[in-house]
Design a protein around this motif. Structure first.
Motif, PDB file in Angstrom:
ATOM      1  N   MET A   1       0.847  -1.211   0.000  1.00 58.31           N
ATOM      2  CA  MET A   1       0.000   0.000   0.000  1.00 58.31           C
ATOM      3  C   MET A   1       0.878   1.255   0.000  1.00 58.31           C
ATOM      4  O   MET A   1       1.743   1.408   0.866  1.00 58.31           O
ATOM      5  N   GLY A   2       0.650   2.138  -0.940  1.00 58.41           N
ATOM      6  CA  GLY A   2       1.470   3.338  -1.066  1.00 58.41           C
ATOM      7  C   GLY A   2       1.175   4.375   0.001  1.00 58.41           C
ATOM      8  O   GLY A   2       0.210   4.267   0.747  1.00 58.41           O
ATOM      9  N   LEU A   3       2.038   5.366   0.058  1.00 54.91           N
ATOM     10  CA  LEU A   3       1.874   6.451   1.024  1.00 54.91           C
ATOM     11  C   LEU A   3       0.537   7.147   0.847  1.00 54.91           C
ATOM     12  O   LEU A   3      -0.130   7.508   1.804  1.00 54.91           O
ATOM     13  N   ARG A   4       0.178   7.312  -0.415  1.00 59.97           N
ATOM     14  CA  ARG A   4      -1.071   8.014  -0.750  1.00 59.97           C
ATOM     15  C   ARG A   4      -2.283   7.349  -0.102  1.00 59.97           C
ATOM     16  O   ARG A   4      -3.082   7.988   0.561  1.00 59.97           O
ATOM     17  N   GLU A   5      -2.374   6.047  -0.300  1.00 59.95           N
ATOM     18  CA  GLU A   5      -3.530   5.324   0.239  1.00 59.95           C
ATOM     19  C   GLU A   5      -3.510   5.282   1.754  1.00 59.95           C
ATOM     20  O   GLU A   5      -4.553   5.365   2.394  1.00 59.95           O
ATOM     21  N   ARG A   6      -2.302   5.139   2.314  1.00 55.37           N
ATOM     22  CA  ARG A   6      -2.204   5.106   3.777  1.00 55.37           C
ATOM     23  C   ARG A   6      -2.661   6.438   4.356  1.00 55.37           C
ATOM     24  O   ARG A   6      -3.400   6.487   5.331  1.00 55.37           O
ATOM     25  N   LYS A   7      -2.242   7.517   3.712  1.00 62.80           N
ATOM     26  CA  LYS A   7      -2.623   8.854   4.192  1.00 62.80           C
ATOM     27  C   LYS A   7      -4.141   9.051   4.100  1.00 62.80           C
ATOM     28  O   LYS A   7      -4.758   9.618   4.992  1.00 62.80           O
ATOM     29  N   LYS A   8      -4.688   8.559   3.019  1.00 61.44           N
ATOM     30  CA  LYS A   8      -6.136   8.692   2.828  1.00 61.44           C
ATOM     31  C   LYS A   8      -6.907   7.971   3.924  1.00 61.44           C
ATOM     32  O   LYS A   8      -7.848   8.506   4.500  1.00 61.44           O
ATOM     33  N   GLU A   9      -6.472   6.758   4.187  1.00 62.74           N
ATOM     34  CA  GLU A   9      -7.146   5.975   5.218  1.00 62.74           C
ATOM     35  C   GLU A   9      -7.007   6.648   6.581  1.00 62.74           C
ATOM     36  O   GLU A   9      -7.949   6.671   7.372  1.00 62.74           O
ATOM     37  N   LYS A  10      -5.822   7.220   6.821  1.00 63.84           N
ATOM     38  CA  LYS A  10      -5.572   7.905   8.083  1.00 63.84           C
ATOM     39  C   LYS A  10      -6.520   9.104   8.225  1.00 63.84           C
ATOM     40  O   LYS A  10      -7.107   9.327   9.283  1.00 63.84           O
ATOM     41  N   THR A  11      -6.640   9.866   7.144  1.00 60.58           N
ATOM     42  CA  THR A  11      -7.535  11.021   7.161  1.00 60.58           C
ATOM     43  C   THR A  11      -8.976  10.577   7.410  1.00 60.58           C
ATOM     44  O   THR A  11      -9.698  11.171   8.203  1.00 60.58           O
ATOM     45  N   ARG A  12      -9.371   9.520   6.711  1.00 58.38           N
ATOM     46  CA  ARG A  12     -10.731   8.997   6.839  1.00 58.38           C
ATOM     47  C   ARG A  12     -11.050   8.681   8.297  1.00 58.38           C
ATOM     48  O   ARG A  12     -12.091   9.077   8.825  1.00 58.38           O
ATOM     49  N   LEU A  13     -10.120   7.988   8.948  1.00 62.78           N
ATOM     50  CA  LEU A  13     -10.349   7.611  10.341  1.00 62.78           C
ATOM     51  C   LEU A  13     -10.291   8.822  11.265  1.00 62.78           C
ATOM     52  O   LEU A  13     -11.030   8.899  12.241  1.00 62.78           O
ATOM     53  N   ALA A  14      -9.411   9.771  10.928  1.00 57.60           N
ATOM     54  CA  ALA A  14      -9.318  10.986  11.747  1.00 57.60           C
ATOM     55  C   ALA A  14     -10.646  11.743  11.697  1.00 57.60           C
ATOM     56  O   ALA A  14     -11.154  12.202  12.719  1.00 57.60           O
ATOM     57  N   ILE A  15     -11.213  11.865  10.489  1.00 60.31           N
ATOM     58  CA  ILE A  15     -12.510  12.530  10.346  1.00 60.31           C
ATOM     59  C   ILE A  15     -13.560  11.798  11.166  1.00 60.31           C
ATOM     60  O   ILE A  15     -14.294  12.388  11.956  1.00 60.31           O
ATOM     61  N   LEU A  16     -13.590  10.477  10.987  1.00 60.64           N
ATOM     62  CA  LEU A  16     -14.581   9.655  11.673  1.00 60.64           C
ATOM     63  C   LEU A  16     -14.485   9.818  13.179  1.00 60.64           C
ATOM     64  O   LEU A  16     -15.489  10.082  13.861  1.00 60.64           O
ATOM     65  N   ASP A  17     -13.272   9.694  13.724  1.00 59.49           N
ATOM     66  CA  ASP A  17     -13.096   9.782  15.173  1.00 59.49           C
ATOM     67  C   ASP A  17     -13.446  11.168  15.699  1.00 59.49           C
ATOM     68  O   ASP A  17     -14.111  11.294  16.729  1.00 59.49           O
ATOM     69  N   ALA A  18     -13.002  12.189  14.973  1.00 59.69           N
ATOM     70  CA  ALA A  18     -13.322  13.560  15.402  1.00 59.69           C
ATOM     71  C   ALA A  18     -14.834  13.755  15.409  1.00 59.69           C
ATOM     72  O   ALA A  18     -15.399  14.319  16.347  1.00 59.69           O
ATOM     73  N   ALA A  19     -15.493  13.257  14.373  1.00 59.20           N
ATOM     74  CA  ALA A  19     -16.937  13.434  14.260  1.00 59.20           C
ATOM     75  C   ALA A  19     -17.670  12.705  15.377  1.00 59.20           C
ATOM     76  O   ALA A  19     -18.541  13.273  16.037  1.00 59.20           O
ATOM     77  N   LEU A  20     -17.296  11.441  15.612  1.00 57.44           N
ATOM     78  CA  LEU A  20     -17.961  10.660  16.659  1.00 57.44           C
ATOM     79  C   LEU A  20     -17.829  11.366  18.004  1.00 57.44           C
ATOM     80  O   LEU A  20     -18.802  11.472  18.760  1.00 57.44           O
ATOM     81  N   ASP A  21     -16.622  11.873  18.296  1.00 53.15           N
ATOM     82  CA  ASP A  21     -16.427  12.561  19.568  1.00 53.15           C
ATOM     83  C   ASP A  21     -17.261  13.836  19.655  1.00 53.15           C
ATOM     84  O   ASP A  21     -17.868  14.122  20.683  1.00 53.15           O
ATOM     85  N   LEU A  22     -17.298  14.597  18.565  1.00 51.91           N
ATOM     86  CA  LEU A  22     -18.093  15.825  18.572  1.00 51.91           C
ATOM     87  C   LEU A  22     -19.580  15.511  18.739  1.00 51.91           C
ATOM     88  O   LEU A  22     -20.289  16.184  19.488  1.00 51.91           O
ATOM     89  N   PHE A  23     -20.040  14.476  18.046  1.00 53.58           N
ATOM     90  CA  PHE A  23     -21.444  14.086  18.170  1.00 53.58           C
ATOM     91  C   PHE A  23     -21.783  13.727  19.612  1.00 53.58           C
ATOM     92  O   PHE A  23     -22.854  14.086  20.118  1.00 53.58           O
ATOM     93  N   LEU A  24     -20.869  13.026  20.277  1.00 49.75           N
ATOM     94  CA  LEU A  24     -21.121  12.630  21.659  1.00 49.75           C
ATOM     95  C   LEU A  24     -21.077  13.831  22.596  1.00 49.75           C
ATOM     96  O   LEU A  24     -21.844  13.918  23.547  1.00 49.75           O
ATOM     97  N   GLU A  25     -20.174  14.766  22.305  1.00 50.03           N
ATOM     98  CA  GLU A  25     -20.029  15.941  23.163  1.00 50.03           C
ATOM     99  C   GLU A  25     -21.226  16.875  23.080  1.00 50.03           C
ATOM    100  O   GLU A  25     -21.792  17.293  24.075  1.00 50.03           O
TER     101      GLU A  25
END
Lengths: 202, 202
Positions: A1-25
DNA sequence: ATGACTTATGGCACACTATGACAGAAAGGT
DNA sequence: ACCTTTCTGTCATAGTGTGCCATAAGTCAT
């Protein structure tokens, strides 16, 4: 898996986690896309490139599950009774959950709390999954050798199966760890199976 | 009934009819609130005073039906098995449909065609009706003398009943007159009743 | 009828979700 | 280094939905 795809997946999860936390807050409705994007330092426009909508953040899980159900149903022996095959598909979703990483479990638990506080989102998942249910009904109709457009029982079989899954998912008892929850979902599935008359789905 | 209320009801129906026709002509998504408001010569702002959202135009029917179900369930004898009572509630909705005016029938038939072309709207009705389902589950739990927060069967009973109603509503065979449709919905209800093991809901 | 009261309406501003178009930045392969 | 592909941010735009306030219309006294 290239850097590009790894970065994308990382961003995806970062968005998801940030959103879940904000929704709960601060609640689902009162959290804006702008806030979520701000929390992970991307532009709102980019947010919509990772998730097609705000709903999608909390519905990705159901989407994945439904896809898995379709695949499992296809792979089950054709002579198996349709409802039995569907229950196997539901169990496949459960196994998939159990087998996922600890991080995924945490996301799932957060997600459940959010859905618990926003019941209308569960309905939204039905709205999204309308196409999937149709596809499941087609597969069931094919198994039973009937026309999906005229046979009501095929639709009822799918509807009952999805009901069992949804009830299991909402499963009363919002707190609790992952094995407690999957155990409870298994109970619900068995309860549904016991409730139906043997051979009703032939 | 005063002039004011009569005029209001007239406007409400004018909006509804204009909207249904526009949805059928050019699709649900591609019809804007502005167009609907323009067709009945009111401001868009006023539209939102009659219908809280665009969805509401096609969901008012389900809303009415669910409210009727709650009322009927409440009025059924407390010692009646919960699923039986719920099926009576579904039949009450059917009777209500049959007893309504010819204009209402026409609206219903148009509505069905619209929902047929926009399956996600059916899911939307589930989203909206999340609160109602919860209330139904509470009533069922009370009948069964259990706690709605921990008893899964109460939720399953409601979910199955609503599934039967939805399948009946979508009922394959999109064309057809009113008596054909209600007849078919009755078949679905009976099918659901036959599918369940006697005494499963006690 | 006239006036006072209540309610409905329209217009305006505004927040939010979502999408299309385009230019520039980042990553990949050679 | 170079060129290609893909990702990203900015800007513009459409559409839904809400709060606010002035005005219009319906209601109910006298």
């Amino acid at each position: 898996m290239g850097l590009r795809e790894r970065k994308k997946e990382k961003t995806r999860l970062a968005i998801l986690d940030a959103a879940l936390d904000l929704f709960l807050e601060q609640g689902y409705e009162s959290t804006t896309v702008e806030q979520i994007a701000g929390a992970v330092e991307i532009s709102p426009r980019t947010f919509f490139r990772y998730f097609t909508s705000k709903d999608h953040l909390v519905l990705w899980f159901h989407e994945h599950g439904e896809q898995l159900m379709v695949e499992t149903l296809r792979s089950r022996p054709q002579d198996e009774p349709p409802f039995t095959a569907l229950m196997h598909a539901v169990r496949a979703v459960l196994s998939d959950m159990e087998d996922s990483t600890e991080d995924e479990h945490q996301r799932f638990l957060k997600l459940r709390r959010i859905l618990d506080e926003n019941p209308q989102l569960i309905g939204q998942s039905v709205a999204r999954g309308a196409g999937t249910e149709r596809r499941l009904a087609e597969l069931v109709a094919a198994r039973r050798g009937v026309d999906v457009d005229t046979d009501q029982l095929s639709h009822l079989i799918v509807a009952f199966a999805m009901s069992a899954m949804r009830v299991g998912f909402e499963c009363p008892r919002r707190d609790g760890s992952m094995p407690e929850i999957t155990g409870r979902m298994t109970e619900t599935i068995e309860l549904a199976e016991r409730s139906l008359r043997p051979g009703w789905d032939l």
